[in-house]
Design an enzyme around this catalytic site. Structure first.
Site, PDB file in Angstrom:
ATOM      1  N   HIS A  37       0.758  -1.198   0.095  1.00 46.61           N
ATOM      2  CA  HIS A  37      -0.062  -0.160  -0.192  1.00 46.61           C
ATOM      3  C   HIS A  37       0.949   1.375   0.123  1.00 46.61           C
ATOM      4  O   HIS A  37       2.093   1.337   0.361  1.00 46.61           O
ATOM      5  CB  HIS A  37      -0.774  -0.040   1.164  1.00 46.61           C
ATOM      6  CG  HIS A  37      -1.695  -1.231   1.506  1.00 46.61           C
ATOM      7  ND1 HIS A  37      -3.003  -0.988   1.445  1.00 46.61           N
ATOM      8  CD2 HIS A  37      -1.391  -2.351   2.159  1.00 46.61           C
ATOM      9  CE1 HIS A  37      -3.611  -2.116   1.968  1.00 46.61           C
ATOM     10  NE2 HIS A  37      -2.581  -3.058   2.173  1.00 46.61           N
ATOM     11  N   TYR A  38       0.285   2.381  -0.359  1.00 51.29           N
ATOM     12  CA  TYR A  38       0.916   3.665   0.213  1.00 51.29           C
ATOM     13  C   TYR A  38       0.111   4.220   1.190  1.00 51.29           C
ATOM     14  O   TYR A  38      -1.266   3.905   1.295  1.00 51.29           O
ATOM     15  CB  TYR A  38       1.202   4.446  -1.018  1.00 51.29           C
ATOM     16  CG  TYR A  38       0.143   5.253  -1.559  1.00 51.29           C
ATOM     17  CD1 TYR A  38      -1.110   5.592  -1.305  1.00 51.29           C
ATOM     18  CD2 TYR A  38       0.327   5.360  -3.120  1.00 51.29           C
ATOM     19  CE1 TYR A  38      -1.955   6.359  -2.002  1.00 51.29           C
ATOM     20  CE2 TYR A  38      -0.519   5.837  -4.125  1.00 51.29           C
ATOM     21  CZ  TYR A  38      -1.976   6.312  -3.391  1.00 51.29           C
ATOM     22  OH  TYR A  38      -2.793   7.142  -4.184  1.00 51.29           O
ATOM     23  N   THR A  39       0.502   5.241   2.209  1.00 47.92           N
ATOM     24  CA  THR A  39      -0.463   5.728   3.174  1.00 47.92           C
ATOM     25  C   THR A  39      -1.264   6.528   2.719  1.00 47.92           C
ATOM     26  O   THR A  39      -2.498   6.779   3.341  1.00 47.92           O
ATOM     27  CB  THR A  39       0.662   5.972   4.153  1.00 47.92           C
ATOM     28  OG1 THR A  39       1.535   7.196   3.703  1.00 47.92           O
ATOM     29  CG2 THR A  39       1.376   5.291   4.858  1.00 47.92           C
ATOM     30  N   GLU A 102       2.646  -0.995   4.462  1.00 48.63           N
ATOM     31  CA  GLU A 102       2.176   0.358   4.294  1.00 48.63           C
ATOM     32  C   GLU A 102       3.442   1.222   3.877  1.00 48.63           C
ATOM     33  O   GLU A 102       4.361   1.266   4.669  1.00 48.63           O
ATOM     34  CB  GLU A 102       1.340   1.374   5.475  1.00 48.63           C
ATOM     35  CG  GLU A 102      -0.023   0.866   5.546  1.00 48.63           C
ATOM     36  CD  GLU A 102      -1.138   1.473   4.392  1.00 48.63           C
ATOM     37  OE1 GLU A 102      -0.513   2.280   3.557  1.00 48.63           O
ATOM     38  OE2 GLU A 102      -2.144   1.075   4.696  1.00 48.63           O
ATOM     39  N   HIS A 144      -2.397  -3.264  -3.275  1.00 45.92           N
ATOM     40  CA  HIS A 144      -3.671  -3.012  -2.799  1.00 45.92           C
ATOM     41  C   HIS A 144      -4.780  -2.594  -4.221  1.00 45.92           C
ATOM     42  O   HIS A 144      -5.903  -3.363  -4.035  1.00 45.92           O
ATOM     43  CB  HIS A 144      -3.966  -1.924  -1.951  1.00 45.92           C
ATOM     44  CG  HIS A 144      -5.141  -1.746  -1.100  1.00 45.92           C
ATOM     45  ND1 HIS A 144      -5.575  -0.674  -0.546  1.00 45.92           N
ATOM     46  CD2 HIS A 144      -5.902  -2.804  -0.784  1.00 45.92           C
ATOM     47  CE1 HIS A 144      -6.696  -0.946   0.224  1.00 45.92           C
ATOM     48  NE2 HIS A 144      -7.083  -2.136   0.065  1.00 45.92           N
ATOM     49  N   ASP A 154      -3.320   2.274  -4.871  1.00 48.28           N
ATOM     50  CA  ASP A 154      -2.239   2.460  -4.166  1.00 48.28           C
ATOM     51  C   ASP A 154      -1.792   1.027  -4.547  1.00 48.28           C
ATOM     52  O   ASP A 154      -2.163  -0.089  -4.535  1.00 48.28           O
ATOM     53  CB  ASP A 154      -2.137   2.613  -2.735  1.00 48.28           C
ATOM     54  CG  ASP A 154      -3.045   1.653  -1.856  1.00 48.28           C
ATOM     55  OD1 ASP A 154      -4.174   1.559  -2.156  1.00 48.28           O
ATOM     56  OD2 ASP A 154      -2.696   1.460  -0.847  1.00 48.28           O
TER      57      ASP A 154
HETATM   58 ZN   LIG Z   1      -4.093   0.674   0.649  1.00 44.41          ZN
END
Ligand SMILES: [Zn+2]
Length: 276
Positions: A37-39, A102, A144, A154
Protein backbone atom coordinates in the site's frame (compact mmCIF):
# COMPACT_ATOMS: atom_id res chain seq x y z
CA UNK A 1 -9.28 5.30 29.33
CA UNK A 2 -8.60 2.45 26.96
CA UNK A 3 -5.84 0.00 27.93
CA UNK A 4 -2.54 0.19 26.10
CA UNK A 5 -2.05 -2.72 23.71
CA UNK A 6 0.58 -5.15 24.90
CA UNK A 7 3.93 -4.73 23.23
CA UNK A 8 5.21 -7.69 21.25
CA UNK A 9 8.53 -8.90 19.92
CA UNK A 10 9.24 -7.79 16.34
CA UNK A 11 8.88 -10.61 13.80
CA UNK A 12 11.70 -9.33 11.61
CA UNK A 13 15.26 -8.27 12.41
CA UNK A 14 14.72 -5.36 10.03
CA UNK A 15 12.25 -3.63 12.35
CA UNK A 16 13.67 -0.54 14.01
CA UNK A 17 10.60 0.53 15.98
CA UNK A 18 7.34 -0.89 17.31
CA UNK A 19 4.17 1.17 17.19
CA UNK A 20 1.58 -1.36 18.36
CA UNK A 21 -1.93 -0.99 16.98
CA UNK A 22 -4.94 -2.46 18.78
CA UNK A 23 -6.64 -3.05 15.42
CA UNK A 24 -6.27 -6.75 14.62
CA UNK A 25 -8.00 -10.09 14.98
CA UNK A 26 -7.54 -13.81 14.46
CA UNK A 27 -6.39 -15.14 11.10
CA UNK A 28 -8.69 -17.63 9.41
CA UNK A 29 -6.08 -18.93 6.98
CA UNK A 30 -2.33 -19.26 6.59
CA UNK A 31 -0.19 -16.40 5.30
CA UNK A 32 0.45 -16.72 1.56
CA UNK A 33 0.32 -13.16 0.24
CA UNK A 34 1.90 -9.73 0.64
CA UNK A 35 -0.20 -6.63 -0.05
CA UNK A 36 1.62 -3.36 -0.67
CA UNK A 37 0.00 0.00 0.00
CA UNK A 38 0.88 3.64 0.17
CA UNK A 39 -0.28 5.60 3.20
CA UNK A 40 -1.95 8.37 1.17
CA UNK A 41 -1.61 10.93 3.96
CA UNK A 42 0.33 14.16 4.47
CA UNK A 43 2.84 12.67 6.88
CA UNK A 44 4.03 9.38 8.29
CA UNK A 45 2.96 10.54 11.76
CA UNK A 46 -0.61 11.16 10.60
CA UNK A 47 -0.73 7.74 8.96
CA UNK A 48 0.65 5.93 12.00
CA UNK A 49 -1.78 7.78 14.29
CA UNK A 50 -4.66 6.64 12.10
CA UNK A 51 -3.39 3.06 11.95
CA UNK A 52 -3.39 2.98 15.76
CA UNK A 53 -6.71 4.71 16.36
CA UNK A 54 -9.27 2.20 17.69
CA UNK A 55 -12.09 4.15 16.05
CA UNK A 56 -10.43 4.03 12.61
CA UNK A 57 -10.51 0.22 12.54
CA UNK A 58 -7.59 0.07 10.12
CA UNK A 59 -4.07 -1.23 10.60
CA UNK A 60 -1.18 -2.96 8.88
CA UNK A 61 1.74 -5.11 9.90
CA UNK A 62 4.55 -2.88 8.69
CA UNK A 63 5.12 0.76 7.77
CA UNK A 64 8.17 1.68 5.68
CA UNK A 65 9.22 5.32 6.11
CA UNK A 66 10.81 7.48 3.41
CA UNK A 67 14.21 7.12 5.13
CA UNK A 68 13.93 3.34 4.96
CA UNK A 69 13.12 2.72 8.63
CA UNK A 70 10.66 -0.10 9.23
CA UNK A 71 8.00 0.08 11.93
CA UNK A 72 5.94 -2.93 12.98
CA UNK A 73 2.40 -2.28 14.20
CA UNK A 74 0.72 -5.71 14.32
CA UNK A 75 2.32 -9.15 14.92
CA UNK A 76 2.44 -11.23 11.75
CA UNK A 77 0.45 -14.01 13.43
CA UNK A 78 -2.51 -11.65 13.75
CA UNK A 79 -4.94 -10.50 11.05
CA UNK A 80 -4.41 -6.78 10.37
CA UNK A 81 -7.08 -4.65 8.73
CA UNK A 82 -5.51 -3.18 5.62
CA UNK A 83 -7.14 -4.68 2.55
CA UNK A 84 -10.83 -4.04 3.22
CA UNK A 85 -13.34 -5.43 0.72
CA UNK A 86 -11.08 -7.28 -1.68
CA UNK A 87 -10.52 -10.48 -3.61
CA UNK A 88 -7.84 -12.51 -5.38
CA UNK A 89 -7.95 -15.94 -6.99
CA UNK A 90 -11.62 -16.20 -6.01
CA UNK A 91 -11.01 -15.68 -2.31
CA UNK A 92 -12.22 -12.61 -0.52
CA UNK A 93 -10.75 -12.60 2.99
CA UNK A 94 -7.45 -11.12 1.88
CA UNK A 95 -6.64 -9.80 5.36
CA UNK A 96 -6.64 -13.34 6.77
CA UNK A 97 -4.04 -14.62 4.30
CA UNK A 98 -1.83 -11.57 3.84
CA UNK A 99 0.74 -9.35 5.45
CA UNK A 100 0.03 -5.67 4.87
CA UNK A 101 2.88 -3.25 4.21
CA UNK A 102 2.19 0.49 4.18
CA UNK A 103 4.77 2.51 2.25
CA UNK A 104 4.81 6.13 3.35
CA UNK A 105 3.85 8.29 0.37
CA UNK A 106 1.15 10.99 0.28
CA UNK A 107 -0.36 9.41 -2.81
CA UNK A 108 -2.22 10.60 -5.89
CA UNK A 109 -4.36 13.17 -4.04
CA UNK A 110 -1.36 14.91 -2.46
CA UNK A 111 1.23 15.28 -5.20
CA UNK A 112 2.39 11.66 -5.44
CA UNK A 113 6.18 12.10 -5.19
CA UNK A 114 8.58 9.41 -6.37
CA UNK A 115 9.43 6.69 -3.86
CA UNK A 116 12.98 7.35 -2.59
CA UNK A 117 15.47 4.59 -3.37
CA UNK A 118 16.37 4.03 0.28
CA UNK A 119 12.68 3.41 0.98
CA UNK A 120 12.44 0.98 -1.94
CA UNK A 121 15.52 -0.88 -0.73
CA UNK A 122 13.87 -1.37 2.66
CA UNK A 123 10.60 -2.52 1.08
CA UNK A 124 12.57 -5.05 -0.98
CA UNK A 125 14.53 -6.29 2.05
CA UNK A 126 11.37 -6.64 4.14
CA UNK A 127 9.61 -8.53 1.35
CA UNK A 128 12.62 -10.83 0.91
CA UNK A 129 12.51 -11.63 4.60
CA UNK A 130 8.74 -12.26 4.58
CA UNK A 131 8.87 -14.37 1.40
CA UNK A 132 11.62 -16.53 2.88
CA UNK A 133 9.91 -17.01 6.22
CA UNK A 134 6.40 -17.64 4.85
CA UNK A 135 7.24 -19.30 1.50
CA UNK A 136 5.17 -16.77 -0.42
CA UNK A 137 4.86 -17.36 -4.17
CA UNK A 138 6.17 -14.60 -6.45
CA UNK A 139 2.77 -13.87 -8.00
CA UNK A 140 1.22 -13.31 -4.60
CA UNK A 141 3.14 -10.11 -3.94
CA UNK A 142 0.40 -7.67 -4.90
CA UNK A 143 -0.79 -4.09 -4.86
CA UNK A 144 -3.80 -3.04 -2.87
CA UNK A 145 -5.21 -1.95 -6.24
CA UNK A 146 -4.85 -5.53 -7.53
CA UNK A 147 -7.12 -6.93 -4.83
CA UNK A 148 -9.52 -3.95 -4.68
CA UNK A 149 -9.46 -2.49 -8.21
CA UNK A 150 -12.76 -0.67 -7.95
CA UNK A 151 -11.81 1.19 -4.78
CA UNK A 152 -8.05 1.57 -4.58
CA UNK A 153 -5.14 2.80 -6.66
CA UNK A 154 -2.23 2.28 -4.24
CA UNK A 155 0.71 2.00 -4.28
CA UNK A 156 0.14 3.27 -7.81
CA UNK A 157 1.95 3.43 -11.13
CA UNK A 158 5.01 5.20 -9.68
CA UNK A 159 5.84 2.18 -7.57
CA UNK A 160 8.65 0.40 -9.47
CA UNK A 161 7.76 -3.27 -9.25
CA UNK A 162 10.72 -4.16 -11.46
CA UNK A 163 13.03 -2.79 -8.73
CA UNK A 164 11.54 -5.38 -6.36
CA UNK A 165 11.71 -8.07 -9.03
CA UNK A 166 15.43 -7.44 -9.48
CA UNK A 167 15.73 -8.09 -5.74
CA UNK A 168 13.95 -11.42 -6.18
CA UNK A 169 10.56 -10.12 -5.04
CA UNK A 170 7.30 -10.50 -6.97
CA UNK A 171 6.28 -11.62 -10.42
CA UNK A 172 7.10 -9.45 -13.39
CA UNK A 173 7.62 -9.49 -17.12
CA UNK A 174 8.84 -6.65 -19.29
CA UNK A 175 6.09 -4.50 -20.75
CA UNK A 176 5.22 -5.60 -24.27
CA UNK A 177 5.96 -2.78 -26.72
CA UNK A 178 3.16 -0.39 -27.60
CA UNK A 179 2.10 -0.13 -31.18
CA UNK A 180 -0.89 0.09 -33.42
CA UNK A 181 -3.44 -2.63 -33.82
CA UNK A 182 -6.78 -3.16 -32.25
CA UNK A 183 -7.66 -2.31 -28.73
CA UNK A 184 -10.59 -2.94 -26.43
CA UNK A 185 -12.27 -0.33 -24.34
CA UNK A 186 -15.30 0.77 -22.36
CA UNK A 187 -18.53 0.00 -24.23
CA UNK A 188 -17.11 -2.81 -26.38
CA UNK A 189 -18.63 -6.25 -26.18
CA UNK A 190 -18.17 -9.70 -27.66
CA UNK A 191 -15.86 -12.68 -27.56
CA UNK A 192 -12.56 -10.74 -27.35
CA UNK A 193 -13.84 -8.99 -24.22
CA UNK A 194 -14.81 -12.32 -22.69
CA UNK A 195 -11.34 -13.67 -23.50
CA UNK A 196 -9.68 -10.64 -21.88
CA UNK A 197 -11.84 -10.96 -18.77
CA UNK A 198 -11.07 -14.67 -18.56
CA UNK A 199 -7.31 -13.99 -18.69
CA UNK A 200 -7.54 -11.31 -15.99
CA UNK A 201 -9.61 -13.63 -13.79
CA UNK A 202 -7.19 -16.48 -14.46
CA UNK A 203 -4.34 -14.34 -13.18
CA UNK A 204 -6.31 -13.65 -10.01
CA UNK A 205 -8.33 -10.48 -10.47
CA UNK A 206 -11.88 -10.50 -9.15
CA UNK A 207 -13.74 -10.04 -12.44
CA UNK A 208 -16.77 -11.79 -13.92
CA UNK A 209 -16.60 -12.98 -17.54
CA UNK A 210 -19.56 -11.14 -19.09
CA UNK A 211 -18.31 -10.25 -22.56
CA UNK A 212 -19.07 -6.59 -21.85
CA UNK A 213 -16.31 -4.02 -21.28
CA UNK A 214 -18.04 -2.36 -18.35
CA UNK A 215 -16.78 -0.14 -15.50
CA UNK A 216 -15.58 -3.16 -13.50
CA UNK A 217 -13.52 -4.35 -16.48
CA UNK A 218 -12.04 -0.91 -16.95
CA UNK A 219 -11.12 -0.79 -13.24
CA UNK A 220 -9.36 -4.14 -13.44
CA UNK A 221 -7.49 -3.23 -16.65
CA UNK A 222 -6.41 0.00 -14.93
CA UNK A 223 -5.22 -1.93 -11.86
CA UNK A 224 -3.34 -4.36 -14.10
CA UNK A 225 -1.63 -1.45 -15.87
CA UNK A 226 -0.66 0.25 -12.59
CA UNK A 227 1.26 -2.88 -11.66
CA UNK A 228 2.42 -4.43 -14.93
CA UNK A 229 2.21 -1.82 -17.73
CA UNK A 230 3.03 1.33 -15.79
CA UNK A 231 4.05 3.47 -18.78
CA UNK A 232 0.42 4.07 -19.75
CA UNK A 233 -2.44 3.70 -17.32
CA UNK A 234 -5.69 4.47 -19.11
CA UNK A 235 -8.01 1.50 -18.67
CA UNK A 236 -7.84 0.71 -22.40
CA UNK A 237 -6.75 -2.83 -23.25
CA UNK A 238 -4.38 -2.16 -26.14
CA UNK A 239 -2.15 -4.80 -27.72
CA UNK A 240 0.69 -4.10 -25.29
CA UNK A 241 -1.57 -4.56 -22.27
CA UNK A 242 -3.01 -7.82 -23.58
CA UNK A 243 0.38 -9.23 -24.60
CA UNK A 244 1.93 -8.25 -21.25
CA UNK A 245 -0.92 -10.08 -19.51
CA UNK A 246 -0.47 -13.13 -21.74
CA UNK A 247 3.30 -13.18 -21.08
CA UNK A 248 2.71 -12.82 -17.35
CA UNK A 249 0.34 -15.80 -17.30
CA UNK A 250 2.81 -17.83 -19.35
CA UNK A 251 5.64 -17.05 -16.94
CA UNK A 252 3.61 -17.64 -13.82
CA UNK A 253 5.24 -19.72 -11.10
CA UNK A 254 3.49 -23.01 -10.38
CA UNK A 255 2.39 -24.29 -6.99
CA UNK A 256 5.23 -26.32 -5.59
CA UNK A 257 7.91 -24.08 -7.11
CA UNK A 258 10.29 -22.87 -4.49
CA UNK A 259 9.27 -19.31 -3.71
CA UNK A 260 12.66 -18.01 -4.77
CA UNK A 261 12.95 -20.31 -7.77
CA UNK A 262 13.01 -17.40 -10.18
CA UNK A 263 16.18 -15.79 -8.95
CA UNK A 264 17.89 -18.56 -7.06
CA UNK A 265 20.98 -19.76 -8.85
CA UNK A 266 21.03 -16.89 -11.31
CA UNK A 267 23.37 -14.88 -9.16
CA UNK A 268 22.69 -11.47 -7.81
CA UNK A 269 20.71 -8.91 -9.70
CA UNK A 270 18.63 -9.50 -12.72
CA UNK A 271 17.73 -13.15 -12.41
CA UNK A 272 14.08 -13.76 -13.12
CA UNK A 273 13.93 -11.41 -16.08
CA UNK A 274 14.74 -14.26 -18.39
CA UNK A 275 11.04 -14.73 -19.06
CA UNK A 276 10.66 -11.65 -20.99
ZN1 LIG B 1 -4.07 0.53 0.55
Amino acid sequence: MSPEPLPFAPDSDLVSLLAPSPNHGERKSAIDMLVLHYTGMESAEAAIDLLRAPTAEVSCHYVVLEDGSIIQMVPEARRAWHAGVSSWEGKDDINSRSIGIEIVNPGHELGYPDFPERQLRSVAALCQDLIARHAIRADRVLAHSDVAPGRKQDPGEKFPWEFLHHAGVGHHVHEAPKGGGRFLMMGDSGQPIAALQAMLALYGYGLAVTGVYDAATQDVVTAFQRHFRRSQVDGVADGSTILTLRNLIGARPQDGDAPDHDHDGHGHGHGGCAHG
